[in-house]
Design a protein around this motif. Structure first.
Motif, mmCIF file in Angstrom:
data_model
loop_
_atom_site.group_PDB
_atom_site.id
_atom_site.type_symbol
_atom_site.label_atom_id
_atom_site.label_comp_id
_atom_site.label_asym_id
_atom_site.label_seq_id
_atom_site.Cartn_x
_atom_site.Cartn_y
_atom_site.Cartn_z
ATOM 1 N N LYS A 1 0.848 -1.189 0.000
ATOM 2 C CA LYS A 1 0.000 0.000 0.000
ATOM 3 C C LYS A 1 0.887 1.243 0.000
ATOM 4 O O LYS A 1 1.910 1.277 0.686
ATOM 5 C CB LYS A 1 -0.855 -0.040 1.260
ATOM 6 C CG LYS A 1 -1.943 0.929 1.356
ATOM 7 C CD LYS A 1 -2.638 0.679 2.690
ATOM 8 C CE LYS A 1 -4.013 1.248 2.733
ATOM 9 N NZ LYS A 1 -4.664 1.012 4.007
ATOM 10 N N LYS A 2 0.488 2.259 -0.772
ATOM 11 C CA LYS A 2 1.237 3.506 -0.850
ATOM 12 C C LYS A 2 0.286 4.689 -0.849
ATOM 13 O O LYS A 2 -0.751 4.651 -1.494
ATOM 14 C CB LYS A 2 2.046 3.545 -2.153
ATOM 15 C CG LYS A 2 3.516 3.678 -1.973
ATOM 16 C CD LYS A 2 4.203 3.715 -3.326
ATOM 17 C CE LYS A 2 5.687 3.754 -3.091
ATOM 18 N NZ LYS A 2 6.446 3.823 -4.310
ATOM 19 N N ASP B 1 3.721 1.235 -7.836
ATOM 20 C CA ASP B 1 4.268 2.218 -8.777
ATOM 21 C C ASP B 1 3.683 2.028 -10.174
ATOM 22 O O ASP B 1 3.353 2.994 -10.856
ATOM 23 C CB ASP B 1 5.797 2.138 -8.816
ATOM 24 C CG ASP B 1 6.424 2.623 -7.520
ATOM 25 O OD1 ASP B 1 5.842 3.527 -6.873
ATOM 26 O OD2 ASP B 1 7.479 2.096 -7.153
#
Length: 86
Positions: free
Chosen positions: A2-3, A43
């Motif tokens: 998770k980002k 990403d």
């Protein structure tokens, strides 16, 4: 994985971000352009999301820019379809 990331609201409207989030799986849009990206490769998901956000923003901008012209074309087409003269 998770980002938490952010999108530039000077470039992308909230509408474009929300439309893109409906297309790209794994992204949630919060207030102020905050993005929560979840998946195996955040990403890559973020990159795909930003490409889709750009597509959506271009569509929104084109509709705004060409709205009057498209309405005139539509009106002329409807009048022609009814067989009436202008």
């Amino acid at each position: 994985m998770k980002k938490d990331l952010a999108a530039d609201l000077a470039v992308y409207s909230d509408e474009a971000l929300r439309l893109a989030a409906n297309v790209v799986e794994g992204v949630r849009v919060g207030a102020g352009g905050r993005l929560q990206v979840e998946g195996a490769d955040p990403d890559a998901i973020f990159s795909e999301f930003m490409n889709e956000a750009l597509n959506q923003q271009c569509r929104i901008d084109l509709v705004k820019r060409n709205y009057k012209t498209s309405q005139l074309i539509l009106a002329n087409a409807l009048v022609s379809a009814l067989g009436q003269k202008k």
